[in-house]
Design a protein around this motif. Structure first.
Motif, PDB file in Angstrom:
ATOM      1  N   ASN B 218     -14.317  19.134 -25.955  1.00 37.99           N
ATOM      2  CA  ASN B 218     -15.726  18.979 -25.602  1.00 37.99           C
ATOM      3  C   ASN B 218     -16.668  19.301 -26.761  1.00 37.99           C
ATOM      4  OD1 ASN B 218     -15.474  18.125 -22.863  1.00 37.99           O
ATOM      5  ND2 ASN B 218     -14.869  20.216 -22.325  1.00 37.99           N
ATOM      6  N   GLY B 219     -16.107  19.678 -27.896  1.00 35.56           N
ATOM      7  CA  GLY B 219     -16.954  19.966 -29.057  1.00 35.56           C
ATOM      8  C   GLY B 219     -17.926  21.107 -28.826  1.00 35.56           C
ATOM      9  N   VAL B 220     -17.418  22.215 -28.283  1.00 36.75           N
ATOM     10  CA  VAL B 220     -18.279  23.377 -28.024  1.00 36.75           C
ATOM     11  C   VAL B 220     -18.775  23.957 -29.352  1.00 36.75           C
ATOM     12  CG1 VAL B 220     -18.250  25.771 -27.178  1.00 36.75           C
ATOM     13  CG2 VAL B 220     -17.232  23.935 -25.809  1.00 36.75           C
ATOM     14  N   LEU B 243     -11.263  25.346 -35.037  1.00 39.76           N
ATOM     15  CA  LEU B 243     -12.294  24.848 -34.116  1.00 39.76           C
ATOM     16  C   LEU B 243     -13.515  24.457 -34.945  1.00 39.76           C
ATOM     17  CD1 LEU B 243     -11.875  27.819 -31.613  1.00 39.76           C
ATOM     18  CD2 LEU B 243     -11.033  25.502 -31.216  1.00 39.76           C
ATOM     19  N   PRO B 244     -13.423  23.327 -35.618  1.00 38.28           N
ATOM     20  CA  PRO B 244     -14.449  22.970 -36.609  1.00 38.28           C
ATOM     21  C   PRO B 244     -15.862  22.845 -36.049  1.00 38.28           C
ATOM     22  CG  PRO B 244     -12.917  21.139 -36.231  1.00 38.28           C
ATOM     23  CD  PRO B 244     -12.356  22.329 -35.536  1.00 38.28           C
ATOM     24  N   ILE B 267     -14.531  37.150 -40.501  1.00 38.94           N
ATOM     25  CA  ILE B 267     -13.926  35.894 -40.039  1.00 38.94           C
ATOM     26  C   ILE B 267     -14.982  34.792 -39.972  1.00 38.94           C
ATOM     27  CG2 ILE B 267     -12.796  34.759 -38.071  1.00 38.94           C
ATOM     28  CD1 ILE B 267     -11.518  37.549 -37.446  1.00 38.94           C
ATOM     29  N   CYS B 268     -16.144  35.145 -39.428  1.00 37.66           N
ATOM     30  CA  CYS B 268     -17.214  34.152 -39.301  1.00 37.66           C
ATOM     31  C   CYS B 268     -17.661  33.670 -40.673  1.00 37.66           C
ATOM     32  CB  CYS B 268     -18.402  34.734 -38.540  1.00 37.66           C
ATOM     33  SG  CYS B 268     -18.066  34.892 -36.783  1.00 37.66           S
ATOM     34  N   MET B 273     -19.350  30.340 -39.980  1.00 40.95           N
ATOM     35  CA  MET B 273     -19.988  30.447 -38.669  1.00 40.95           C
ATOM     36  C   MET B 273     -21.076  31.508 -38.688  1.00 40.95           C
ATOM     37  SD  MET B 273     -16.629  30.271 -36.255  1.00 40.95           S
ATOM     38  CE  MET B 273     -17.569  30.726 -34.848  1.00 40.95           C
ATOM     39  N   ARG B 274     -22.037  31.347 -37.758  1.00 40.33           N
ATOM     40  CA  ARG B 274     -23.101  32.340 -37.630  1.00 40.33           C
ATOM     41  C   ARG B 274     -22.687  33.363 -36.578  1.00 40.33           C
ATOM     42  NH1 ARG B 274     -28.431  29.476 -35.934  1.00 40.33           N
ATOM     43  NH2 ARG B 274     -27.142  28.914 -34.161  1.00 40.33           N
TER      44      ARG B 274
END
Lengths: 79, 470
Positions: B218-220, B243-244, B267-268, B273-274
């Motif tokens: 679902n491209g969350v 999980l790109p 990790i983020c 990732m934010r």
């Protein structure tokens, strides 16, 4: 203690159940105690009991008492 | 009355169900409007639901109609549900068909998928203040009858602040990782509907393979979590997951340890990732503060600064504003999202705005030179067990009713109770009973037997001493 006894003990201790309910029908979320919190505790207890560290997929796919026996084989633990 | 959903893009997806059904804003609007006739302006509705389509449709329809929903989790026990009904006198109740049968006072009047809508036979429910729009319980499904009362402006202003600081736009897609009736879970839903973004509705947990399939297919783009969710992510070695599309993680619902925050931040960072540390309470609808990702490393452990439209400051025991840095005081918040007040019974639902936009949080904090706030402790005696507030005094009274002398203490995610005189056989029974009564996992609870509780000269229990010895 045999591997089987250790394996059973983890389930009995983590989910406060008796041995006779432990079969292929004993699955994730089948009792209130086996929720995400219980799952975390069980995985940690199994890793301790058998001195292993499980992979992401195996932790997520560990959906029942019976599946777990197959999963542990991958880590050289024969139940 | 303003609608709090952004209906301007009818062709965009609003909700994706667990079965993979995509519901556009246009379709959702039709669904909601077709349910409007079921609800009357100013009537009290209990929504006993979960993260599914019907619950969201009914929640939106009730609010659009000017009815006032109390959101309750589907896992609430019948005893607790009936005590809420007795206390607050709803005119309608939405509940899963299999959950409970109301023989007294209510009749099933409508069927929506897996749910029945029950109506009160005599049609007379509680009278409500005209400014009231929504109710939430203060501590999840633990059966504490205390509710927080919200106006529509509370909910809308907070959702708008969240949309602004997280930069939520139509392209964002969240997934339900928290119960809808928990203020943090509700705010994820509200802010996304407000922004015209989409939400995947699921009850699945991180330990269900389907959850991760859903995130991927679902491209969350964002996930919300309380500290325990992050404990799970770390256990699952989140750093190895591919999980790109996932760009944003938010954390609230209790203080996460600095070590754990550090690992998540690393990790983020590696994944681009934010990560947002946030702070709130149900009483503030719920968000009050957030730490921007650009400051996460420099200000680790901080809750950040007030959200847009809000203000934070510290007060000492006398209620005077603290201006010096490093001095600890009670954290106070003001903003349009501060709820109207509490309700303890039906009569309280007639009350107006008791708090007038100012909330004394009960949390002790300090502010650094650059205006970042750090939580240092709590004024009141409660723990957060997996994000849910448990009053230590309530635990002690629960034992007192059984004529057992108990002292409740511990840390977040682990409640400890020290008890005078109880035999080991009884101990196991009490662990189960208490876990059940407070709706917490038995593994988050330790009861130990002590010969006598440590006490101060005043006769009060010496809690610091208890926490040291256990």
């Amino acid at each position: 203690m045999s591997n089987k006894e250790k394996y059973i003990k983890v389930f009995v201790d983590c989910f406060s159940v008796t041995e006779d309910v432990l079969n292929e029908n004993f699955t994730y979320q089948c009792v209130a105690a086996w929720d995400s919190v219980g799952h975390m505790g069980m995985i940690a207890a199994l890793e301790d009991a058998f001195g292993i560290m499980m992979e992401t997929e195996d932790i997520i796919d560990f959906g029942s008492y019976t599946i777990g026996i197959e999963t542990l084989k991958k880590y050289g633990v024969k139940i | 009355m303003p609608s709090f959903v952004n209906w301007s893009n009818p062709l965009c997806n609003a909700l994706i169900t667990d079965a993979g059904e995509e519901v556009t804003y246009g379709q959702l609007q039709n669904d909601v409007f077709s349910l409007l006739h079921l609800f009357k302006n100013g009537e009290l509705i209990f929504i006993v639901g979960k993260n599914d389509l019907t619950t969201v449709q009914v929640y939106l329809a009730a609010i659009e109609a000017g009815a006032v929903p109390l959101l309750l989790g589907g896992d609430i026990s019948s005893i607790n549900l009936f005590s809420f009904i007795d206390l607050y006198n709803p005119s309608k109740i939405l509940i899963n068909k299999n959950k409970v049968n109301f023989s007294n006072g209510y009749k099933s009047s409508f069927e929506i998928d897996d749910y029945f809508l029950y109506s009160k036979k005599d049609g007379v429910g509680a009278d409500l203040n005209s400014g009231l729009a929504l109710l939430l319980a203060t501590s999840g499904s633990t059966g504490s009858p205390k509710l927080v009362r919200f106006s529509l402006n509370n909910i809308i202003s907070n959702a708008d602040s969240i949309v602004e600081y997280l930069g939520i736009d139509q392209n964002e897609r969240a997934i339900t990782t928290l119960p809808f009736n928990y203020s943090y879970g509700m705010s994820v839903l509200n802010s996304h509907l407000r922004a015209g973004a989409s939400i995947v509705l699921t009850e699945r947990t991180f330990f269900d393979p389907s959850f991760w399939r859903s995130v991927k297919t679902n491209g969350v783009t964002s996930m919300a979590g309380v500290p325990f969710n992050y404990e799970m992510l770390l256990k699952l070695r989140f750093e190895r997951m591919d999980l790109p599309q996932l760009r944003t993680l938010t954390q609230a619902g209790g203080k996460m340890s600095v070590a754990q925050t550090q690992r998540v931040v690393e990790i983020c960072k590696a994944k681009g990732m934010r990560f947002y540390t946030m702070y709130g309470q149900t009483e503030a609808s719920p968000r009050m503060a957030f730490l921007s990702p650009e400051f996460t490393e420099a200000k680790i452990g901080s809750i950040g600064r007030a959200i847009p439209g809000g203000r934070l400051w510290l007060e000492d025991d006398q209620g005077a504003v603290i201006s010096s840095h490093s001095q600890i005081g009670e954290l106070v918040y003001s903003g349009p999202n501060v709820a109207l007040g509490y309700a303890l019974n039906q009569e309280d639902l007639m009350r107006g705005d008791d708090w007038c936009g100012v909330l004394h949080t009960g949390d002790l904090a300090r502010e650094d030179e650059e205006g970042f706030f750090f939580i240092e402790g709590r004024k009141q005696r409660f723990l957060k067990i997996f994000g849910v507030r448990i009053s230590l005094d309530a635990v002690e009274s629960w034992f007192a009713e059984k004529e057992i002398v108990a002292a409740a203490h511990g840390r977040d995610d682990h409640l400890m109770v020290s008890i005078e005189c109880l035999d080991n056989a009884q101990l196991e029974v009490e662990v189960k009973a208490l876990a059940n009564a407070m709706q917490i996992h038995p593994s988050a609870l330790t009861i130990s037997i002590v010969e006598s509780l440590p006490r101060l000269n005043s006769g009060k229990v010496d809690y610091p001493c208890l926490n040291k010895t256990h």
